[in-house]
Design an enzyme around this catalytic site. Structure first.
Site, short mmCIF file in Angstrom:
data_model
loop_
_atom_site.label_atom_id
_atom_site.label_comp_id
_atom_site.label_asym_id
_atom_site.label_seq_id
_atom_site.Cartn_x
_atom_site.Cartn_y
_atom_site.Cartn_z
N SER A 1 0.81 -1.22 0.00
CA SER A 1 0.00 0.00 0.00
C SER A 1 0.84 1.27 0.00
O SER A 1 0.39 2.32 -0.46
CB SER A 1 -0.93 0.02 1.22
N GLY B 1 -2.22 -4.06 1.01
CA GLY B 1 -2.38 -5.27 1.82
C GLY B 1 -1.44 -6.40 1.45
O GLY B 1 -1.47 -7.47 2.06
N ASN C 1 3.70 -5.43 5.91
CA ASN C 1 2.49 -6.13 6.32
C ASN C 1 2.80 -7.44 7.03
O ASN C 1 2.05 -7.87 7.91
CB ASN C 1 1.58 -6.38 5.11
N ASP D 1 -4.73 6.80 10.14
CA ASP D 1 -4.38 5.47 10.66
C ASP D 1 -2.98 5.42 11.26
O ASP D 1 -2.59 4.44 11.89
CB ASP D 1 -4.53 4.40 9.57
N HIS E 1 -0.08 5.09 6.97
CA HIS E 1 0.10 5.46 5.56
C HIS E 1 0.39 6.96 5.41
O HIS E 1 -0.33 7.79 5.96
CB HIS E 1 -1.15 5.09 4.76
#
Length: 248
Positions: A73, A111, A139, A222, A225
């Protein structure tokens, strides 16, 4: 009387047949002329609109080199309104401003884990790649994937790139994790990237999120990011290594 009527009838039919035949011939000739005219106009239109391929065009297309950024991402530009604000597009703008003959391909999937990257690498390698930037692993760390599995998947991706084309230059983007993942895990995770770079003789971006990770103003809600401003810093972090690779 009947014979006379029959003669008139036959005579009328003959005239009708002749007239019909003449009309048919006229229609046939007209159709042929029309189709010939249409075909001629098509040929003229093709001649007018078909591009002329010059030697300069062929040379330009054949010498264009490719930089493929294979990631998650962070590469995909998750959460941004415009993917042109993601760091791969910013690097392309930098390259264009310097008139360098490279095209940047954003191969980021939100993801994506190293296992996911391993499963799709063969498909990605169907195209010619001059510089391969490997940006995966974050991730895995956030999900607590066993370190040996992450290391093994990254090695498999590197091997696949090398097997496809030994001249492809590989840049590995280093990653670090927030401390809440546990001191032992985060420390060992951090060492995966420099160790793989040394083992495989790769170019290394020490930490992709340098000066961005953990800075609230440069990250989205979040906290993971990067924002538009954060991606500008990511682009600089990548460019610091990439510029020397493409100069070679």
């Amino acid at each position: 009387m009947r014979k006379r009527k029959n003669k008139h009838l036959i005579f009328n039919l003959s005239i009708s047949s002749i007239l019909f035949f003449l009309k048919f011939c006229y229609f046939l000739v007209f159709t042929l002329l029309l189709s010939c005219g249409s075909d001629t106009s098509k040929k003229e239109k093709i001649k007018e609109t078909a591009p002329i391929e010059t030697k300069e065009t062929i040379t330009e297309n054949s010498t264009t080199k490719t930089i493929l950024i294979f990631g998650d991402s962070l590469t995909a530009g998750y959460g941004l309104e415009d993917t042109n604000d993601a760091f791969p597009a910013l690097i392309q703008s930098k390259i264009d401003s310097l008139s360098l003959n490279y095209t940047v391909i954003n191969s980021g999937v939100s993801g994506e884990t190293t296992a996911g990257g391993k499963s799709r690498i063969d498909w990605v390698l169907n195209q010619k790649i001059d510089v391969f930037v490997l940006e995966l692993g974050a991730n895995d760390g956030l999900r607590g994937v066993p370190l040996s599995e992450t290391r093994g998947n990254l090695q498999a991706i590197i091997d696949a790139v090398r097997t496809k084309n030994t001249t492809t230059k590989i840049i590995l983007a280093g990653m670090q994790l927030p401390p809440n993942m546990g001191q032992d895990y985060t420390s060992k995770f951090k060492t995966i990237f420099p160790e793989l770079a040394e083992k495989n003789d790769l170019y290394l971006i020490p930490f992709l999120l340098k000066d961005v990770g953990g800075v609230p103003a440069l990250n989205q809600a979040d906290g993971i990011h990067p924002t538009v401003e954060g991606h500008k810093i990511l682009a600089n972090n990548v460019w610091d290594v990439l510029k020397n690779v493409i100069k070679e």
